[in-house]
Design an enzyme around this catalytic site. Structure first.
Site, PDB file in Angstrom:
ATOM      1  N   GLN A   1      38.665   2.025  11.648  1.00  0.00           N
ATOM      2  CA  GLN A   1      39.069   0.875  10.675  1.00  0.00           C
ATOM      3  C   GLN A   1      40.101   1.721   9.654  1.00  0.00           C
ATOM      4  O   GLN A   1      40.861   0.983   9.271  1.00  0.00           O
ATOM      5  CB  GLN A   1      38.048   0.321   9.928  1.00  0.00           C
ATOM      6  CG  GLN A   1      37.150  -0.685  10.686  1.00  0.00           C
ATOM      7  CD  GLN A   1      35.951  -0.014  11.252  1.00  0.00           C
ATOM      8  OE1 GLN A   1      35.891   1.131  11.467  1.00  0.00           O
ATOM      9  NE2 GLN A   1      34.967  -0.812  11.354  1.00  0.00           N
TER      10      GLN A   1
ATOM     11  N   ASP B   1      29.280  -3.603   1.817  1.00  0.00           N
ATOM     12  CA  ASP B   1      28.603  -4.548   2.531  1.00  0.00           C
ATOM     13  C   ASP B   1      27.547  -5.124   1.875  1.00  0.00           C
ATOM     14  O   ASP B   1      27.371  -6.640   2.197  1.00  0.00           O
ATOM     15  CB  ASP B   1      28.315  -4.046   3.919  1.00  0.00           C
ATOM     16  CG  ASP B   1      29.771  -4.085   4.872  1.00  0.00           C
ATOM     17  OD1 ASP B   1      30.481  -2.809   4.526  1.00  0.00           O
ATOM     18  OD2 ASP B   1      29.927  -5.013   5.564  1.00  0.00           O
TER      19      ASP B   1
ATOM     20  N   ARG C   1      26.231 -10.821  12.573  1.00  0.00           N
ATOM     21  CA  ARG C   1      26.177  -9.421  11.879  1.00  0.00           C
ATOM     22  C   ARG C   1      25.028  -9.216  10.904  1.00  0.00           C
ATOM     23  O   ARG C   1      24.945 -10.239  10.139  1.00  0.00           O
ATOM     24  CB  ARG C   1      27.516  -8.707  11.587  1.00  0.00           C
ATOM     25  CG  ARG C   1      28.564  -8.695  12.473  1.00  0.00           C
ATOM     26  CD  ARG C   1      29.799  -8.151  12.169  1.00  0.00           C
ATOM     27  NE  ARG C   1      29.523  -6.533  12.270  1.00  0.00           N
ATOM     28  CZ  ARG C   1      30.536  -5.738  11.460  1.00  0.00           C
ATOM     29  NH1 ARG C   1      31.609  -6.229  10.881  1.00  0.00           N
ATOM     30  NH2 ARG C   1      30.263  -4.569  11.254  1.00  0.00           N
TER      31      ARG C   1
ATOM     32  N   ARG D   1      36.591  -8.835  10.089  1.00  0.00           N
ATOM     33  CA  ARG D   1      35.643  -7.963   9.869  1.00  0.00           C
ATOM     34  C   ARG D   1      35.913  -7.757   8.309  1.00  0.00           C
ATOM     35  O   ARG D   1      36.811  -8.085   7.626  1.00  0.00           O
ATOM     36  CB  ARG D   1      35.471  -6.767  10.679  1.00  0.00           C
ATOM     37  CG  ARG D   1      36.774  -6.338  11.057  1.00  0.00           C
ATOM     38  CD  ARG D   1      37.732  -5.526  10.216  1.00  0.00           C
ATOM     39  NE  ARG D   1      37.143  -4.594   9.478  1.00  0.00           N
ATOM     40  CZ  ARG D   1      37.714  -4.519   8.349  1.00  0.00           C
ATOM     41  NH1 ARG D   1      38.562  -4.711   7.797  1.00  0.00           N
ATOM     42  NH2 ARG D   1      37.248  -3.372   7.510  1.00  0.00           N
ATOM     43  N   GLY D   2      34.876  -6.990   7.808  1.00  0.00           N
ATOM     44  CA  GLY D   2      34.898  -6.433   6.109  1.00  0.00           C
ATOM     45  C   GLY D   2      34.084  -7.693   5.509  1.00  0.00           C
ATOM     46  O   GLY D   2      34.485  -8.935   5.678  1.00  0.00           O
ATOM     47  N   ALA D   3      33.453  -7.311   4.689  1.00  0.00           N
ATOM     48  CA  ALA D   3      32.433  -8.226   4.194  1.00  0.00           C
ATOM     49  C   ALA D   3      32.978  -9.602   3.559  1.00  0.00           C
ATOM     50  O   ALA D   3      32.571 -10.666   3.887  1.00  0.00           O
ATOM     51  CB  ALA D   3      31.366  -7.375   2.995  1.00  0.00           C
TER      52      ALA D   3
HETATM   53  O1  MRU Z   1      32.207  -2.978  10.402  1.00  0.00           O
HETATM   54  P1  MRU Z   1      33.442  -3.433   9.340  1.00  0.00           P
HETATM   55  O2  MRU Z   1      34.671  -3.040   9.617  1.00  0.00           O
HETATM   56  O3  MRU Z   1      32.999  -4.965   8.971  1.00  0.00           O
HETATM   57  O4  MRU Z   1      33.212  -2.658   8.019  1.00  0.00           O
HETATM   58  C1  MRU Z   1      33.685  -2.824   6.861  1.00  0.00           C
HETATM   59  C2  MRU Z   1      33.382  -2.063   5.672  1.00  0.00           C
HETATM   60  O5  MRU Z   1      32.593  -1.332   5.848  1.00  0.00           O
HETATM   61  C3  MRU Z   1      33.989  -2.514   4.522  1.00  0.00           C
HETATM   62  O6  MRU Z   1      34.207  -1.385   3.615  1.00  0.00           O
HETATM   63  C4  MRU Z   1      33.394  -3.628   3.568  1.00  0.00           C
HETATM   64  O7  MRU Z   1      32.781  -4.474   4.398  1.00  0.00           O
HETATM   65  C5  MRU Z   1      33.837  -3.786   2.366  1.00  0.00           C
HETATM   66  S1  MRU Z   1      35.474  -4.854   2.784  1.00  0.00           S
HETATM   67  C6  MRU Z   1      36.082  -5.081   1.175  1.00  0.00           C
END
Ligand code: MRU
Length: 354
Positions: free
Chosen positions: A202, A243, A94, A51-53
């Site tokens: 997270q 994201d 997603r 996860r994380g963009a």
């Molecule tokens: O739902 P997630 O854990 O994928 O959400 C992640 C975030 O909101 C992060 O802040 C974002 O993706 C940036 S990661 C460098």
């Protein structure tokens, strides 16, 4: 543990599968999953094993290279059709992080650009491109880290939300990259406060784990404690990830981020969004057009609890992201430079979206 040595996702050396660090098990268990079926790659993105963009983008790149390598045909048209089906399926995992679509589009362009070659060469080229996306991501985070570091002063208290850390990228993170840059220069006098980030934690499970493991002065707070921590003067600067950022600078990030921005404005604390240029979606005029993922009610009512903490049958609203209005953002840190409002022209001046 040297968290910077953990790979969020990589291609197995024999290219038989993806090796994904299962983030649903952190911090208690560090386990690498080997996934090779496209359904399992989709599931790993859907349930946030990866996860994380930026990490989602890297996973999608490797994922489609792997699944396309198994398309059994020598005919370019048949290959292209099967590739597009796989792409569409992975893209449905997603909706909010634009990096998923950005990486898949980039892989499609790569495929089309070499479709006149024999199919084995096309497959090889896709593996190369996925690796390039991953390697570029490391360089992007480093660059964001250097720019973010230039905004830090000795003794600063930094607040961050969710995990925009090394676990959310190929390495270093985006919002955490300035912290790792400071640490690499021997700074020991900055403090980081992590919001726990309900409902999927997270901040508690991932950011607190990675920063604490890295030896950075880390304090975990519940989301609703940010105001008192800011009011007491402990926070000098906020770094968050994102994201998807619209042309006007509105920035979608994990649910709760916009509340942090409103608090930061109230207390006069600079609020920076760390955004790889791949996260900036110049096709959208404003954040109103960013699709916001809604997730299962159970994440709110029972996940992490020993027993359910809400009455059976109660309605639940569980948006996974919110959009911070550009007017609340002090600056957007991209790998190409620091952007200030008005954001559209600032992005264009850096060649973003052209
Ligand atoms: O739902 P997630 O854990 O994928 O959400 C992640 C975030 O909101 C992060 O802040 C974002 O993706 C940036 S990661 C460098």
């Amino acid at each position: 543990m040297d968290v910077l040595q953990l790979d969020t996702v990589r291609l197995a050396a024999d290219r038989s599968c993806l090796e994904i660090l299962d983030q649903t098990l952190l911090p208690g268990t560090v386990k690498v999953l080997r996934v090779s079926r496209i359904e399992d790659i989709w599931e790993a993105i859907k349930v946030l094993r990866v996860r994380g963009a930026p990490a989602i983008g890297v996973c999608a790149g490797y994922g489609i290279a792997l699944t396309a390598s198994r398309i059994e045909t020598e005919d370019p048209e048949t290959f292209c059709r099967a590739f597009l089906e796989q792409k569409e399926y992975l893209a449905s995992a997603r909706p909010t992080a634009v990096n998923l679509f950005w990486a898949l589009d980039r892989m499609e362009r790569t495929m089309r650009a070499c479709l006149d070659r024999p199919i084995p060469a096309v497959k090889e080229r896709l593996f190369e491109e996925a690796q390039t996306i991953r390697d570029e991501d490391v360089a992007i985070s480093r660059s964001i880290g250097e720019i973010g570091f230039s905004l830090l002063r000795h003794g600063d208290g930094i607040l961050t939300h969710c995990n925009a850390g090394t676990l959310a990228t190929a390495k270093y993170g985006t919002a955490t990259a300035p912290m790792y840059a400071a640490q690499a220069r021997g700074w020991t006098d900055f403090r980081v406060y992590c919001d726990e980030t309900r409902p999927l934690l997270q901040g508690a499970r991932l950011t607190a784990f990675e920063l604490y493991s890295a030896g950075i002065d880390t304090t975990l707070i519940c989301d609703n404690m940010a105001s008192i921590v800011m009011k007491s003067g402990k926070i000098n600067i906020v770094f968050v990830g994102c994201d998807r950022v619209a042309r006007n600078g509105d920035a979608a990030n994990k649910i709760g981020t916009s509340g942090v921005a409103i608090l930061a404005r109230h207390y006069g604390i600079p609020f920076y969004v760390c955004a790889p240029s791949s996260t900036i979606d110049m096709t959208l005029d404003s954040g109103d057009q960013i699709p916001i993922e809604e997730r299962a009610a159970e994440e709110v009512t029972e996940m992490w609890y020993r027993e359910r903490m809400a009455p059976q049958g109660v309605k639940v609203y569980n948006p996974a992201f919110d959009v911070t209005d550009h007017s609340l953002i002090t600056g957007i840190i991209t790998e190409k430079g620091l952007c200030r409002a008005p954001y559209g022209p600032a992005f264009e001046a850096l060649g973003i979206g052209t």
